[in-house]
Design an enzyme around this catalytic site. Structure first.
Site, PDB file in Angstrom:
ATOM      1  N   ASN A 138      68.171  65.612  79.798  1.00 27.67           N
ATOM      2  CA  ASN A 138      67.341  66.423  78.905  1.00 27.67           C
ATOM      3  C   ASN A 138      66.993  67.703  79.645  1.00 27.67           C
ATOM      4  O   ASN A 138      66.217  67.677  80.596  1.00 27.67           O
ATOM      5  CB  ASN A 138      66.079  65.630  78.533  1.00 27.67           C
ATOM      6  CG  ASN A 138      65.093  66.458  77.724  1.00 27.67           C
ATOM      7  OD1 ASN A 138      65.402  67.570  77.296  1.00 27.67           O
ATOM      8  ND2 ASN A 138      63.897  65.914  77.518  1.00 27.67           N
ATOM      9  N   TRP A 139      67.584  68.800  79.192  1.00 25.79           N
ATOM     10  CA  TRP A 139      67.401  70.072  79.922  1.00 25.79           C
ATOM     11  C   TRP A 139      66.099  70.783  79.556  1.00 25.79           C
ATOM     12  O   TRP A 139      65.791  71.832  80.108  1.00 25.79           O
ATOM     13  CB  TRP A 139      68.611  70.983  79.673  1.00 25.79           C
ATOM     14  CG  TRP A 139      69.880  70.455  80.287  1.00 25.79           C
ATOM     15  CD1 TRP A 139      70.036  69.313  81.032  1.00 25.79           C
ATOM     16  CD2 TRP A 139      71.194  71.051  80.217  1.00 25.79           C
ATOM     17  NE1 TRP A 139      71.344  69.166  81.426  1.00 25.79           N
ATOM     18  CE2 TRP A 139      72.083  70.223  80.938  1.00 25.79           C
ATOM     19  CE3 TRP A 139      71.695  72.210  79.603  1.00 25.79           C
ATOM     20  CZ2 TRP A 139      73.450  70.512  81.064  1.00 25.79           C
ATOM     21  CZ3 TRP A 139      73.051  72.495  79.722  1.00 25.79           C
ATOM     22  CH2 TRP A 139      73.910  71.653  80.455  1.00 25.79           C
ATOM     23  N   LYS A 140      65.380  70.242  78.580  1.00 23.99           N
ATOM     24  CA  LYS A 140      64.084  70.820  78.171  1.00 23.99           C
ATOM     25  C   LYS A 140      64.215  72.330  77.943  1.00 23.99           C
ATOM     26  O   LYS A 140      65.247  72.781  77.464  1.00 23.99           O
ATOM     27  CB  LYS A 140      63.013  70.472  79.225  1.00 23.99           C
ATOM     28  CG  LYS A 140      62.967  68.958  79.483  1.00 23.99           C
ATOM     29  CD  LYS A 140      61.746  68.499  80.219  1.00 23.99           C
ATOM     30  CE  LYS A 140      61.809  66.977  80.387  1.00 23.99           C
ATOM     31  NZ  LYS A 140      60.625  66.426  81.031  1.00 23.99           N
TER      32      LYS A 140
ATOM     33  N   HIS B 253      59.979  62.909  71.875  1.00 26.56           N
ATOM     34  CA  HIS B 253      59.734  63.048  73.319  1.00 26.56           C
ATOM     35  C   HIS B 253      58.233  63.234  73.567  1.00 26.56           C
ATOM     36  O   HIS B 253      57.541  63.845  72.756  1.00 26.56           O
ATOM     37  CB  HIS B 253      60.521  64.242  73.869  1.00 26.56           C
ATOM     38  CG  HIS B 253      60.510  64.293  75.358  1.00 26.56           C
ATOM     39  ND1 HIS B 253      59.465  64.844  76.059  1.00 26.56           N
ATOM     40  CD2 HIS B 253      61.384  63.812  76.278  1.00 26.56           C
ATOM     41  CE1 HIS B 253      59.713  64.705  77.356  1.00 26.56           C
ATOM     42  NE2 HIS B 253      60.871  64.095  77.519  1.00 26.56           N
TER      43      HIS B 253
ATOM     44  N   GLU C 175      56.638  65.192  75.320  1.00 25.46           N
ATOM     45  CA  GLU C 175      56.170  66.589  75.280  1.00 25.46           C
ATOM     46  C   GLU C 175      55.976  67.049  73.836  1.00 25.46           C
ATOM     47  O   GLU C 175      55.082  67.837  73.540  1.00 25.46           O
ATOM     48  CB  GLU C 175      57.146  67.483  76.064  1.00 25.46           C
ATOM     49  CG  GLU C 175      56.977  67.262  77.570  1.00 25.46           C
ATOM     50  CD  GLU C 175      58.249  67.337  78.390  1.00 25.46           C
ATOM     51  OE1 GLU C 175      59.250  67.919  77.933  1.00 25.46           O
ATOM     52  OE2 GLU C 175      58.239  66.803  79.522  1.00 25.46           O
TER      53      GLU C 175
ATOM     54  N   GLU D 206      59.765  56.171  78.156  1.00 26.05           N
ATOM     55  CA  GLU D 206      59.395  57.195  79.126  1.00 26.05           C
ATOM     56  C   GLU D 206      57.877  57.177  79.320  1.00 26.05           C
ATOM     57  O   GLU D 206      57.144  57.800  78.542  1.00 26.05           O
ATOM     58  CB  GLU D 206      59.828  58.578  78.636  1.00 26.05           C
ATOM     59  CG  GLU D 206      61.313  58.738  78.470  1.00 26.05           C
ATOM     60  CD  GLU D 206      61.755  60.201  78.595  1.00 26.05           C
ATOM     61  OE1 GLU D 206      62.574  60.481  79.474  1.00 26.05           O
ATOM     62  OE2 GLU D 206      61.259  61.048  77.848  1.00 26.05           O
TER      63      GLU D 206
ATOM     64  N   GLY E 286      58.111  64.122  85.161  1.00 23.91           N
ATOM     65  CA  GLY E 286      57.923  65.354  85.923  1.00 23.91           C
ATOM     66  C   GLY E 286      56.887  65.240  87.029  1.00 23.91           C
ATOM     67  O   GLY E 286      56.447  66.244  87.581  1.00 23.91           O
TER      68      GLY E 286
ATOM     69  N   SER F  79      61.125  60.781  86.096  1.00 25.11           N
ATOM     70  CA  SER F  79      61.421  60.976  87.521  1.00 25.11           C
ATOM     71  C   SER F  79      62.603  60.144  88.020  1.00 25.11           C
ATOM     72  O   SER F  79      62.578  59.636  89.136  1.00 25.11           O
ATOM     73  CB  SER F  79      60.177  60.710  88.373  1.00 25.11           C
ATOM     74  OG  SER F  79      59.147  61.636  88.042  1.00 25.11           O
TER      75      SER F  79
ATOM     76  N   GLY G   5      65.299  64.256  83.313  1.00 28.17           N
ATOM     77  CA  GLY G   5      64.854  65.634  83.136  1.00 28.17           C
ATOM     78  C   GLY G   5      65.305  66.481  84.316  1.00 28.17           C
ATOM     79  O   GLY G   5      66.476  66.857  84.425  1.00 28.17           O
ATOM     80  N   GLY G   6      64.386  66.751  85.224  1.00 26.33           N
ATOM     81  CA  GLY G   6      64.625  67.643  86.361  1.00 26.33           C
ATOM     82  C   GLY G   6      65.948  67.432  87.090  1.00 26.33           C
ATOM     83  O   GLY G   6      66.676  68.400  87.351  1.00 26.33           O
TER      84      GLY G   6
HETATM   85  P1  13P Z   1      61.807  64.072  84.639  1.00 30.21           P
HETATM   86  O1  13P Z   1      63.093  63.355  84.966  1.00 30.21           O
HETATM   87  O2  13P Z   1      61.824  65.507  85.065  1.00 30.21           O
HETATM   88  O3  13P Z   1      60.615  63.309  85.103  1.00 30.21           O
HETATM   89  O4  13P Z   1      61.731  64.121  83.037  1.00 30.21           O
HETATM   90  C1  13P Z   1      61.919  62.971  82.315  1.00 30.21           C
HETATM   91  C2  13P Z   1      62.048  63.301  80.879  1.00 30.21           C
HETATM   92  O5  13P Z   1      61.106  63.722  80.237  1.00 30.21           O
HETATM   93  C3  13P Z   1      63.378  63.131  80.255  1.00 30.21           C
HETATM   94  O6  13P Z   1      63.306  63.246  78.871  1.00 30.21           O
END
Ligand code: 13P
Length: 251
Positions: free
Chosen positions: A10-12, A96, A98, A168, A174, A214, A235-236
């Site tokens: 997920n590149w957000k 998600h 967020e 999640e 994050g 994470s 994510g990251g």
């Molecule tokens: P991180 O891997 O950066 O913690 O993010 C997880 C995430 O929200 C994937 O959708």
């Protein structure tokens, strides 16, 4: 019962089109001939079409990070399922944390998005997860049950076979603080049990449940070793070709 592992990035709200195409091309190159696992990347809307083109001759699937629930109309800021199909997109992340916590999306809105995705044959990844306060108050399972049952309202068994669920925990996103593989396994088993209760055990046994929060090269192997963890939503660590490749090739 075979659940093909799904490794999803997920590149957000990161990467320009040029950057996204470069990363997508690297992921495509790393996955040539891959058949025992699926790889998905979710770039921002502006890069979807270009990324799809960049991975066209690879097994990489491309997802959007959200989807509107109508075909078209006066819905400023939304992108509809047919628009995603037009860009060659096959999957979509829905609910998600967020979207839930920063943008106020609730379970009924998330359910509308999910039903629209399925109606247009987009494979949805429904995200659920508890906050730290909810976990500390002992409410993890209640919160997850509510998010899952309301998110999946009116979804038939036939449709359900095309849904992916992602657990999640909000406190792990994050933050560098991953759920232990034992904590994740406990929740994944609970989610599968809920699905067996709402549908059937045979169906629940076919549904992929991803862990997100994470995920890194250092913890992916132990997470993936757990029986009910069928993949990861990253994510990251998905923004770097080398670390994402290591996660794809978990051992
Ligand atoms: P991180 O891997 O950066 O913690 O993010 C997880 C995430 O929200 C994937 O959708």
């Amino acid at each position: 019962m075979t659940r093909i592992p799904l490794i999803a990035g997920n590149w957000k709200m990161y990467l320009t089109r040029t950057e996204a195409v470069a990363l997508a091309s690297a992921v495509a190159a790393a996955t040539q001939g891959l058949t025992d696992r699926e790889v998905m990347i979710a770039p921002p809307f502006t890069a979807l079409a270009a990324v799809k083109e960049a991975v066209a001759s690879s097994p990489v699937k491309v997802a959007a990070q959200n989807v509107g629930w109508e075909k078209e109309g006066a819905f400023t800021g939304e992108v509809s399922p047919p628009m995603l199909l037009d860009a060659g997109i096959e999957m979509v992340i829905i609910g998600h944390s967020e979207r839930r916590h920063i943008f106020g999306e609730d379970n009924s809105m998330i359910n509308r998005r999910l039903r629209a995705a399925l109606q247009f044959a987009l494979m949805p990844i429904l995200c659920i997860g508890e906050t730290l306060a909810e976990r500390e108050a002992g409410n993890t399972f209640n919160v997850l049950e509510e998010q899952l049952t309301q998110g999946l309202a009116q979804i038939t068994a036939e449709q359900m076979s095309n849904v992916v669920v992602a657990y999640e925990p909000v406190w792990a996103i994050g933050t560098g603080k991953t759920a232990t593989d034992a904590q994740a396994q406990e929740v994944h088993a609970f989610i599968r049990e809920l699905l067996a209760r709402s549908y059937e055990k045979t169906l629940a046994d076919c549904i992929r449940i991803l862990y997100g929060g994470s995920v890194k090269p250092e913890n992916v192997d132990s997470l993936m070793a757990r029986p009910d963890i069928d993949g990861v939503l990253v994510g990251g660590a998905s923004l770097n070709a080398t670390t994402f490749e290591r996660i794809i090739y978990f051992r």
